[in-house]
Each structure stands twice: as structure tokens, then as C-alpha cells.
Design a protein around this motif. Structure first.
Motif, PDB file in Angstrom:
ATOM      1  N   ASN A   1       0.868  -1.178   0.000  1.00 30.32           N
ATOM      2  CA  ASN A   1       0.000   0.000   0.000  1.00 30.32           C
ATOM      3  C   ASN A   1       0.901   1.223   0.000  1.00 30.32           C
ATOM      4  N   ALA A   2       0.784   2.049  -1.046  1.00 28.77           N
ATOM      5  CA  ALA A   2       1.654   3.231  -1.117  1.00 28.77           C
ATOM      6  C   ALA A   2       1.153   4.345  -0.215  1.00 28.77           C
ATOM      7  N   LEU A   3      -0.158   4.470  -0.125  1.00 28.45           N
ATOM      8  CA  LEU A   3      -0.709   5.581   0.654  1.00 28.45           C
ATOM      9  C   LEU A   3      -2.204   5.371   0.814  1.00 28.45           C
ATOM     10  N   THR A   4      -2.718   5.773   1.967  1.00 33.16           N
ATOM     11  CA  THR A   4      -4.158   5.887   2.153  1.00 33.16           C
ATOM     12  C   THR A   4      -4.408   7.355   2.431  1.00 33.16           C
ATOM     13  N   VAL A   5      -5.175   7.999   1.568  1.00 35.90           N
ATOM     14  CA  VAL A   5      -5.314   9.458   1.709  1.00 35.90           C
ATOM     15  C   VAL A   5      -6.784   9.880   1.569  1.00 35.90           C
ATOM     16  N   GLY A   6      -7.206  10.752   2.493  1.00 30.20           N
ATOM     17  CA  GLY A   6      -8.564  11.291   2.434  1.00 30.20           C
ATOM     18  C   GLY A   6      -8.675  12.337   1.348  1.00 30.20           C
ATOM     19  N   ILE A   7      -9.723  12.286   0.548  1.00 33.58           N
ATOM     20  CA  ILE A   7      -9.932  13.276  -0.514  1.00 33.58           C
ATOM     21  C   ILE A   7     -11.410  13.665  -0.501  1.00 33.58           C
ATOM     22  N   GLU A   8     -11.654  14.964  -0.590  1.00 38.23           N
ATOM     23  CA  GLU A   8     -13.027  15.464  -0.567  1.00 38.23           C
ATOM     24  C   GLU A   8     -13.574  15.432  -1.997  1.00 38.23           C
ATOM     25  N   VAL A   9     -13.971  14.257  -2.410  1.00 41.71           N
ATOM     26  CA  VAL A   9     -14.480  14.079  -3.766  1.00 41.71           C
ATOM     27  C   VAL A   9     -15.302  12.796  -3.773  1.00 41.71           C
ATOM     28  N   SER A  10     -16.141  12.618  -4.796  1.00 41.30           N
ATOM     29  CA  SER A  10     -16.892  11.367  -4.906  1.00 41.30           C
ATOM     30  C   SER A  10     -15.979  10.278  -5.459  1.00 41.30           C
ATOM     31  N   ALA A  11     -16.328   9.035  -5.171  1.00 41.35           N
ATOM     32  CA  ALA A  11     -15.526   7.911  -5.680  1.00 41.35           C
ATOM     33  C   ALA A  11     -15.448   7.910  -7.214  1.00 41.35           C
ATOM     34  N   PRO A  12     -16.571   8.102  -7.922  1.00 40.52           N
ATOM     35  CA  PRO A  12     -16.458   8.059  -9.392  1.00 40.52           C
ATOM     36  C   PRO A  12     -15.585   9.163  -9.989  1.00 40.52           C
ATOM     37  N   ARG A  13     -15.564  10.344  -9.370  1.00 46.70           N
ATOM     38  CA  ARG A  13     -14.666  11.407  -9.864  1.00 46.70           C
ATOM     39  C   ARG A  13     -13.209  10.946  -9.737  1.00 46.70           C
ATOM     40  N   ALA A  14     -12.886  10.280  -8.629  1.00 50.08           N
ATOM     41  CA  ALA A  14     -11.504   9.835  -8.415  1.00 50.08           C
ATOM     42  C   ALA A  14     -11.128   8.745  -9.416  1.00 50.08           C
TER      43      ALA A  14
ATOM     44  N   ASP B   1      -7.557   9.048 -16.646  1.00 49.23           N
ATOM     45  CA  ASP B   1      -7.309  10.144 -17.586  1.00 49.23           C
ATOM     46  C   ASP B   1      -5.813  10.367 -17.798  1.00 49.23           C
ATOM     47  N   MET B   2      -5.383  10.358 -19.042  1.00 50.22           N
ATOM     48  CA  MET B   2      -3.970  10.632 -19.347  1.00 50.22           C
ATOM     49  C   MET B   2      -3.718  12.091 -19.700  1.00 50.22           C
ATOM     50  N   ALA B   3      -4.780  12.778 -20.148  1.00 50.33           N
ATOM     51  CA  ALA B   3      -4.597  14.130 -20.685  1.00 50.33           C
ATOM     52  C   ALA B   3      -4.065  15.110 -19.639  1.00 50.33           C
ATOM     53  N   HIS B   4      -4.276  14.815 -18.336  1.00 44.70           N
ATOM     54  CA  HIS B   4      -3.828  15.766 -17.308  1.00 44.70           C
ATOM     55  C   HIS B   4      -2.355  15.583 -16.929  1.00 44.70           C
ATOM     56  N   PHE B   5      -1.715  14.535 -17.417  1.00 44.20           N
ATOM     57  CA  PHE B   5      -0.341  14.227 -16.988  1.00 44.20           C
ATOM     58  C   PHE B   5       0.649  15.397 -17.170  1.00 44.20           C
ATOM     59  N   PRO B   6       0.717  16.024 -18.361  1.00 41.28           N
ATOM     60  CA  PRO B   6       1.752  17.060 -18.543  1.00 41.28           C
ATOM     61  C   PRO B   6       1.509  18.303 -17.698  1.00 41.28           C
TER      62      PRO B   6
ATOM     63  N   ALA C   1      -9.900  12.413 -26.235  1.00 41.71           N
ATOM     64  CA  ALA C   1      -9.039  11.819 -25.211  1.00 41.71           C
ATOM     65  C   ALA C   1      -9.843  11.267 -24.038  1.00 41.71           C
ATOM     66  N   ASP C   2     -11.099  11.703 -23.902  1.00 41.51           N
ATOM     67  CA  ASP C   2     -11.925  11.293 -22.770  1.00 41.51           C
ATOM     68  C   ASP C   2     -12.697  10.006 -23.027  1.00 41.51           C
ATOM     69  N   ARG C   3     -12.341   9.267 -24.052  1.00 37.72           N
ATOM     70  CA  ARG C   3     -13.108   8.076 -24.393  1.00 37.72           C
ATOM     71  C   ARG C   3     -13.340   7.163 -23.174  1.00 37.72           C
ATOM     72  N   SER C   4     -12.280   6.919 -22.391  1.00 40.96           N
ATOM     73  CA  SER C   4     -12.451   6.008 -21.253  1.00 40.96           C
ATOM     74  C   SER C   4     -13.441   6.595 -20.239  1.00 40.96           C
ATOM     75  N   ALA C   5     -13.425   7.913 -20.061  1.00 42.11           N
ATOM     76  CA  ALA C   5     -14.367   8.549 -19.138  1.00 42.11           C
ATOM     77  C   ALA C   5     -15.801   8.402 -19.637  1.00 42.11           C
TER      78      ALA C   5
END
Lengths: 216, 296
Positions: free
Chosen positions: B101-114, B120-125, B267-271
Motif C-alpha cells: 500500500n503506497a498511501l491511504t489518503v482522504g480526498i473530498e471528492v466522490s468515488a467516481p470522480r476519483a 485520464d492521461m490528458a492531465h499528466f503534462p 481523449a476522454d473516451r475512457s471517461a
């Protein structure tokens, strides 16, 4: 070469990395698996810091713990400009010490809220968020008056000091702990100015200044 | 009403049978070995502990003991009746891998958004500049997405990466395969820098606290006999910590399933396929269902 016992997601370790970057100091980072490995609480790490916390530096055999103490040491020893910790200016030095103490307060409130949300630390979340807002309100008002005097930083020096540097991470990361900076416009302007400092570097959760922003 | 849906979601207990009947990764087993964990699962109080016999257990609500599984180093719990076990991760049976387990981290977001961000690859750069991407190499080449045995898979995902993994020494054109075996969990496989014939596996296993708050467990199973655990963790922790503020600033926090709600690009095909798949499964928790989207 300075060795830094470091965890990338630690705001206190980031303070040390940030000052070393600004001063152009090379260092060697020893990653400490703070979470989920809890390596800072291990018997092995206790030999480096019996208090079991990071950061710690080892500068050719001189070992020092606590982020603010490390900032004092590094600036006093390596800042040739003498401006980040101006040992010859008693007033600015006094103000710097005062705001370093204030930054301990943001660690115990804004940074605690971040640890609660991110890593599930057991804090009274309403109390630490309220504490962070009280301190941000004080700092925002102070910075607003500084701006009226034509000054950009927390002390009366025209140049930022390690007090600005010590305050910056907890402020810039506050949203992660659910502490919004919406109501603190002077505080937001100060974080924007801070990001423009030569040698500024980021950590995860803190972004580089936008290229469109004017310098200075 | 989007805003209402988000505000209400925070206090709502989940009534969505599709999500209640899933196994959810609620804790790193090491975490509960250190002490009892008190948290939430789908809006209900949840308590997880190790009993005197060494078995992991969990109770939901006031004190209702619920079914659990221990797989891949995590405690999985359910509020309903799953049709089988936790989805298979065959890589965990390859003993030359480093699985942790690399990390367990709390995030204020819905599971599907995460999950969608993970795909998504488009945000990498932009978000992971200098690591998982770098301007001007911003183009996402054509890739294909298909459904196999009730899971989503994306193939032929190629992306220029300055530093693809902890063990990387140079920039590569990294090949990714994505897998979505669970509405709230996803895996990615990427070419290993140490063994060109095999792939590193990285997973995001989500613990939904409420519809808009999660804990993300970052699972890794990599071919790396050089880096220490802490170095492998450090690399992945840095990546997810960069995603966190982006995720927390997405509005609405619930993922809109209506095809017209947000404007996708190629680029959002998978989404697009992921959102359609959630609709077809009938998921209503953590999302703004399409029908409701039409009304707003």
C-alpha cells in the motif's frame, strides 16, 4: 553536503527544501517512510531523533531537528545576503522570532486539519479549523496593514524572511484541511508574491506560479 | 438541481443496492493492526478491528457485524450481499513482485470522480509535469476501450513520460492498460522500466466515506528489486498528492452521468465509457444519474 531526513508530503520538510532551493544549496534527501510505514517512530530513527519526528538535517556531522530551528541555522550560515534571517537587525530579528512562533500555531491548527482529512489523525476537527481561521484572520489583517505601508512581507523588512517561509506551506495547503482562504484577500496576495521568489519550488499540493502572472 | 444533490449527498446514507452489494476497501490491514479504526462507510458509522484470534472484523451502524474479506493487504467490507469475492488481481500471485500500500489518503471528492481522474492521461503534462508528462508532449493518441467479462478495459494507451516510475532512469513512451473491475476501483498496468516483457500494476481502491468524501488506497505491485519500499511509496505518494487539489476543486463533486452534462473530447473516451457503464449498472450513489441531469 547537507543530508535531509525527508518525507515529500510533509509541510515541515518542505520548508527546509524550499529554503535550500532558494539559497541554492545542494542536499541529499533520505526519504523517511512517514506514512504508511511509520518509520519516524522506529527504533532505528530514534537514534537520529528520539522525539520521532522529521525533518532532521545532518550538515557534515552537525545534526539538527525541528523545521524552524533548521531554517534559522541554514539562513544564518548560508544566506550570503543576510536577509532571510538578518542577525544584525534586532527589530526584524525579533519580529521574525515572533512570526516563527505564530507559525507553530498554524502547524497545530491548519496543518492538523490537513492531517485529519488526509491521514485520519485524531484531532477535534472543528476546533482546529476554528483555530486556523482565527490565526488566518490575524495574519490577513496584519498583511493588509503591511501593504498600506508599502511592505510585502510579514516583518518590517522589505525582503522576505524565514518567517514568511515558515508560514507559507500551512497557508498554501490549508484547503486540503478544509480551511478556505476565500475570506483572506491579503493572505492570498501574499501567497502569490511568495511564489514569485527566485528559487521557489513546489511540493505536491502546491502549484508553481502561473506564467501569465506578472513578476514581483 | 446539481448543488442540492451535492449538499444532500453528504448526509445521505446509501440506499443504492449496486453500491451496497460491493466489497469496499475500507482499510490497509497494517492500519487496523495498529489499533481499532472508527470511520464511515457509505454514510454509516463503521468500526474495524483485529480480534484476539488475529481475525479482521468490522461492524456497521450502531453495532451490526458485517461480512469482510482480507485481500491484497486490505480489509474489504460490504453493507449488502456481494455475488462473489473481491475482484481478482492475479499479479499478487507473482512472487517476484513488490506489492504494497503506497498511501491511504482522504480526498473530498466522490468515488467516481476519483476513478475517472485515474483513467485520464490528458492531465499528466499539467498536473504531473516532469514526472508522468511534460509539455509540449500533450497529445493523447487514439486508444480503444472495451467491456470484457463485465469489466472495462482500455488498451493501446501511449504517453510520453519523463519519469514513469521510481526505477526509471530516462524518459520513455510508456504504454498503459487500464482496467475497471469495480464501480469504485480501478487498476492500471504500465510497461515496467526493469522488465520490458512485463507490466507494473497500480490500483486505486476507494473507501467511500460518504457520496462526496473518500479515502483512496493506492495499491502497487511492481517489478523493482532496486528501490526500497519507501522509495516506491514516495514516488506514488507524490503523484496522488498532486491529483488531490485538482479533484477537490471539481464541481459538482458528484459525477454527472448525463452525456450532455460536461463536454468530452476524444481523449476522454475512457471517461465516456466509464460513465455509460455506471449508468447501465444502475449506480446512483456518488453520481448525478442521467435522468436527474436531464431535469436540471
Amino acid at each position: 553536503m547537507i543530508t535531509l531526513y525527508d518525507w515529500e508530503l510533509s509541510a515541515n520538510c518542505y520548508k527546509v527544501r524550499l529554503l535550500m532551493s532558494i539559497l541554492g544549496l545542494d542536499h541529499h534527501a533520505v526519504p523517511v517512510d512517514f506514512y504508511p510505514g511509520w518509520e519516524h517512530k522506529s527504533a532505528e530513527f530514534a537514534k537520529i531523533n528520539p522525539l520521532g519526528h522529521i525533518p532532521v538535517i545532518d550538515d557534515d556531522g552537525y545534526v539538527l531537528r525541528d523545521s524552524h530551528a533548521i531554517l534559522v541555522y541554514l539562513a544564518a550560515r548560508y544566506d550570503k545576503s543576510g536577509r532571510w534571517y538578518p542577525v544584525d537587525d534586532p527589530e526584524v530579528l525579533g519580529e521574525t522570532a515572533s512570526w516563527l512562533l505564530f507559525a507553530e500555531g498554524t502547524t497545530n491548527t491548519a496543518s492538523a486539519a490537513r492531517l485529519y482529512v488526509n491521514l485520519g489523525y485524531d484531532f477535534d476537527i472543528d476546533a482546529v479549523r476554528a483555530g486556523a481561521h482565527r490565526l488566518f484572520g490575524v495574519l490577513d489583517e496584519h498583511l493588509w496593514f503591511r501593504e498600506r505601508e508599502g511592505l510585502d512581507w510579514v516583518t518590517s523588512s522589505p525582503h522576505p524572511t524565514i518567517a514568511d517561509l515558515a508560514l507559507f506551506p500551512d497557508v498554501a495547503l490549508s484547503e486540503e484541511g478544509g480551511v478556505s482562504r476565500e475570506d483572506y484577500p491579503a493572505l492570498r496576495r501574499w501567497t502569490d508574491r511568495f511564489r514569485q521568489i527566485d528559487g521557489f519550488t513546489v511540493m505536491p499540493g502546491i502549484f508553481a506560479p502561473s506564467r501569465a502572472a506578472p513578476p514581483g | 438541481m446539481t448543488v442540492m444533490a451535492t449538499a444532500e449527498a453528504e448526509t445521505q446514507v446509501c440506499t443504492d443496492p449496486v453500491i451496497r452489494n460491493q466489497w469496499h476497501a475500507v482499510a490497509d490491514l497494517d492500519e487496523i493492526r495498529r489499533g481499532e479504526l472508527r470511520t464511515l462507510l457509505l454514510g454509516e458509522p463503521l468500526r474495524c478491528w483485529i480480534d484476539s484470534g488475529g481475525a479482521a472484523r468490522a461492524a456497521a451502524g450502531p453495532d451490526r457485524e458485517i461480512e469482510v474479506r482480507t485481500d491484497y493487504g486490505y480489509l474489504w467490507a460490504t453493507l449488502g450481499k456481494p455475488s462473489g469475492g473481491v475482484f481478482d488481481v492475479p499479479e499478487t500471485r507473482e512472487h517476484d513482485r513488490r506489492t504494497l500500500n503506497a498511501l491511504t489518503v482522504g480526498i473530498e471528492v466522490s468515488a467516481p470522480r476519483a476513478v475517472e481522474n485515474f483513467l485520464d492521461m490528458a492531465h499528466f503534462p499539467y498536473v504531473h509535469a516532469g514526472v508522468l508528462g511534460e509539455e509540449p508532449h500533450t497529445e493523447v493518441a487514439e486508444y480503444r476501450v472495451e467491456e470484457r467479462d463485465g469489466e472495462l478495459w482500455a488498451f493501446d494507451c501511449l504517453f510520453y513520460q519523463p519519469r514513469a516510475a521510481a526505477a526509471s532512469s530516462q524518459a520513455v513512451l510508456a504504454e498503459y492498460v487500464y482496467r475497471v473491475p469495480h464501480p469504485y476501483s480501478a487498476m492500471l498496468y504500465k510497461s515496467s522500466p526493469t522488465d520490458a516483457s512485463r507490466m507494473d500494476a497500480i490500483g486505486i481502491f476507494i473507501h467511500p466515506l460518504t457520496a462526496t468524501r473518500i479515502r483512496a488506497h493506492l495499491f502497487i505491485s511492481v517489478l523493482d528489486d532496486v528501490s526500497a519500499d519507501r522509495e516506491i511509496r514516495r514516488f506514488q505518494q507524490g503523484v496522488i498528492a498532486q491529483d488531490k487539489p485538482i479533484l477537490e476543486n471539481q464541481h459538482p463533486k458528484l459525477l454527472p452521468l448525463d452525456p450532455r452534462a460536461e463536454t468530452p473530447i476524444r481523449a476522454d473516451r475512457s471517461a465516456i465509457v466509464y460513465r455509460r457503464w455506471l449508468s447501465r449498472l444502475g449506480v446512483t450513489y456518488g453520481v448525478i444519474p442521467a435522468a436527474e441531469g436531464v431535469r436540471t
